[in-house]
Design a protein around this motif. Structure first.
Motif, PDB file in Angstrom:
ATOM      1  N   UNK A  96       0.815  -1.221   0.000  1.00 16.03           N
ATOM      2  CA  UNK A  96       0.000   0.000   0.000  1.00 16.03           C
ATOM      3  C   UNK A  96       0.854   1.279   0.000  1.00 16.03           C
ATOM      4  N   UNK A  97       2.164   1.136   0.202  1.00 14.21           N
ATOM      5  CA  UNK A  97       3.023   2.327   0.270  1.00 14.21           C
ATOM      6  C   UNK A  97       3.347   2.835  -1.138  1.00 14.21           C
ATOM      7  N   UNK A  98       3.378   4.162  -1.316  1.00 11.30           N
ATOM      8  CA  UNK A  98       3.840   4.702  -2.600  1.00 11.30           C
ATOM      9  C   UNK A  98       5.318   4.338  -2.836  1.00 11.30           C
ATOM     10  N   UNK A  99       5.715   4.304  -4.098  1.00 15.09           N
ATOM     11  CA  UNK A  99       7.108   4.019  -4.458  1.00 15.09           C
ATOM     12  C   UNK A  99       8.049   5.004  -3.761  1.00 15.09           C
ATOM     13  N   UNK A 100       9.186   4.525  -3.304  1.00 21.01           N
ATOM     14  CA  UNK A 100      10.253   5.302  -2.651  1.00 21.01           C
ATOM     15  C   UNK A 100       9.889   5.764  -1.229  1.00 21.01           C
ATOM     16  N   UNK A 101       8.799   5.242  -0.672  1.00 18.44           N
ATOM     17  CA  UNK A 101       8.478   5.550   0.732  1.00 18.44           C
ATOM     18  C   UNK A 101       9.568   4.970   1.632  1.00 18.44           C
ATOM     19  N   UNK A 102       9.940   5.727   2.662  1.00 16.19           N
ATOM     20  CA  UNK A 102      10.895   5.248   3.672  1.00 16.19           C
ATOM     21  C   UNK A 102      10.083   4.618   4.809  1.00 16.19           C
ATOM     22  N   UNK A 103      10.454   3.407   5.207  1.00 13.96           N
ATOM     23  CA  UNK A 103       9.718   2.738   6.288  1.00 13.96           C
ATOM     24  C   UNK A 103      10.693   2.003   7.192  1.00 13.96           C
ATOM     25  N   UNK A 104      10.184   1.637   8.370  1.00 18.14           N
ATOM     26  CA  UNK A 104      11.049   0.889   9.285  1.00 18.14           C
ATOM     27  C   UNK A 104      10.337  -0.352   9.815  1.00 18.14           C
ATOM     28  N   UNK A 105      11.147  -1.307  10.271  1.00 16.09           N
ATOM     29  CA  UNK A 105      10.647  -2.531  10.882  1.00 16.09           C
ATOM     30  C   UNK A 105      10.659  -2.387  12.402  1.00 16.09           C
ATOM     31  N   UNK A 106      10.077  -3.392  13.088  1.00 18.71           N
ATOM     32  CA  UNK A 106      10.059  -3.346  14.556  1.00 18.71           C
ATOM     33  C   UNK A 106      11.458  -3.324  15.142  1.00 18.71           C
ATOM     34  N   UNK A 107      12.421  -3.932  14.427  1.00 20.24           N
ATOM     35  CA  UNK A 107      13.791  -3.967  14.971  1.00 20.24           C
ATOM     36  C   UNK A 107      14.553  -2.667  14.711  1.00 20.24           C
ATOM     37  N   UNK A 108      13.877  -1.667  14.088  1.00 23.40           N
ATOM     38  CA  UNK A 108      14.490  -0.354  13.893  1.00 23.40           C
ATOM     39  C   UNK A 108      15.175  -0.161  12.548  1.00 23.40           C
ATOM     40  N   UNK A 109      15.354  -1.232  11.765  1.00 22.16           N
ATOM     41  CA  UNK A 109      16.022  -1.077  10.470  1.00 22.16           C
ATOM     42  C   UNK A 109      15.139  -0.285   9.509  1.00 22.16           C
ATOM     43  N   UNK A 110      15.785   0.563   8.696  1.00 20.78           N
ATOM     44  CA  UNK A 110      15.057   1.496   7.837  1.00 20.78           C
ATOM     45  C   UNK A 110      15.302   1.139   6.367  1.00 20.78           C
ATOM     46  N   UNK A 111      14.224   1.178   5.560  1.00 23.01           N
ATOM     47  CA  UNK A 111      14.283   0.770   4.160  1.00 23.01           C
ATOM     48  C   UNK A 111      13.576   1.787   3.266  1.00 23.01           C
ATOM     49  N   UNK A 112      13.904   1.721   1.973  1.00 23.21           N
ATOM     50  CA  UNK A 112      13.159   2.496   0.969  1.00 23.21           C
ATOM     51  C   UNK A 112      12.519   1.517  -0.010  1.00 23.21           C
ATOM     52  N   UNK A 113      11.236   1.711  -0.272  1.00 21.02           N
ATOM     53  CA  UNK A 113      10.524   0.818  -1.194  1.00 21.02           C
ATOM     54  C   UNK A 113      10.912   1.128  -2.632  1.00 21.02           C
ATOM     55  N   UNK A 114      11.224   0.061  -3.383  1.00 23.59           N
ATOM     56  CA  UNK A 114      11.527   0.201  -4.809  1.00 23.59           C
ATOM     57  C   UNK A 114      10.491  -0.589  -5.614  1.00 23.59           C
ATOM     58  N   UNK A 115      10.860  -1.023  -6.813  1.00 26.23           N
ATOM     59  CA  UNK A 115       9.873  -1.630  -7.711  1.00 26.23           C
ATOM     60  C   UNK A 115       9.474  -3.047  -7.286  1.00 26.23           C
TER      61      UNK A 115
END
Length: 203
Positions: free
Chosen positions: A154-173
Motif C-alpha cells: 500500500x506504500x507509494x514508491x520510494x516511501x521510507x519505512x522501518x521494521x520493529x527492529x528499527x532497520x530502515x528501508x526504501x521501497x523500490x519496484x
C-alpha cells in the motif's frame, strides 16, 4: 478452567467445542502463543517422549485463529496417517484440511468473503501454505485497526519505512510477487512480501 471457555476468547464461539474435542481426541498439547512475525501457528510431531504439540498466536482475529488452528490440526492428522512420508502441504494435507474445515462451513462460522478465500486456497495447488495472499488479505479485514501500521504493497514508491527492529528501508519496484527494498544503512537489497507490516518514517 474449561477448555471451551478459554477457546471462546480466541475463536468464534460456535467453533470452540469442536476444537476442544480435537485437543482431547488427538491428545494434543495446545498452546496459545505470543506473537511470532514469521508464522501464525506451528505443529510439532511426537518426539522424545512428547506428544503432538500445536501453538497458535494469541493476537490473531477469531477467523484467522480458527483457520490457523485447522491448518495445524490437518498437519497432525496427516502425520498420524503418513508420518514423514508425504510433503508438509501435499495432497494428503490438503485433503485433511478440507475435511476438517467442513464442519465450520456447515455451521456458517466464516463471513462469505473468508469462506470464498479458503475455498479458493484449497482448490489452488500452487498455494502451499497460509502465505496465500488472497486468504491473508481476507482474514486481515477482520483485524482490529492498528495505527501507524501499513503493508508494503500500500506504500507509494520510494516511501521510507522501518521494521520493529528499527532497520530502515526504501521501497523500490515490484519483482514478480515481492517488492525490492533498499536498507538505507547498508545499501543492501531485500525482497518484502506485499503484506509485510511496516511503519512509515516521516522525512
Amino acid at each position: 478452567m474449561d477448555k471451551v471457555k478459554v477457546l471462546e476468547k480466541y475463536l468464534p464461539a460456535e467453533a470452540a467445542p469442536l476444537v476442544a474435542r480435537w485437543i482431547d481426541y488427538f491428545k494434543c498439547e495446545f498452546k496459545i502463543s505470543r506473537n511470532r512475525n514469521s508464522k501464525f501457528g506451528d505443529y510439532r510431531a511426537p518426539f522424545d517422549g512428547k506428544g503432538h504439540r500445536i501453538s497458535v498466536n494469541y493476537d490473531l482475529n477469531p477467523y484467522a485463529f480458527l483457520v490457523t488452528t485447522v491448518h495445524e490440526f490437518a498437519h497432525l492428522h496427516t502425520w498420524n496417517e503418513h508420518k514423514h512420508r508425504v510433503k508438509p502441504h501435499g495432497n494428503e494435507w490438503k485433503g485433511n484440511f478440507k475435511k476438517m474445515m467442513q464442519p465450520f462451513f456447515e455451521k456458517d462460522v466464516f463471513p462469505a468473503d473468508v469462506k470464498r478465500a479458503i475455498t479458493s486456497y484449497l482448490n489452488n495447488p500452487a498455494a502451499s501454505s497460509c502465505s496465500d495472499l488472497n486468504l491473508y488479505r481476507s482474514l486481515r479485514q477482520y483485524d482490529a485497526p492498528k495505527e501507524a501500521v501499513h503493508t508494503v504493497e500500500k506504500l507509494p514508491m520510494h516511501t521510507i519505512f522501518k521494521l520493529k527492529d528499527g532497520r530502515v528501508f526504501r521501497k523500490e519496484e515490484k519483482l514478480r510477487k515481492r517488492y525490492k527494498c533498499v536498507e538505507l544503512s547498508t545499501r543492501r537489497i531485500y525482497l518484502f512480501s506485499p503484506v509485510a507490516e511496516v511503519e512509515v518514517v516521516e522525512v
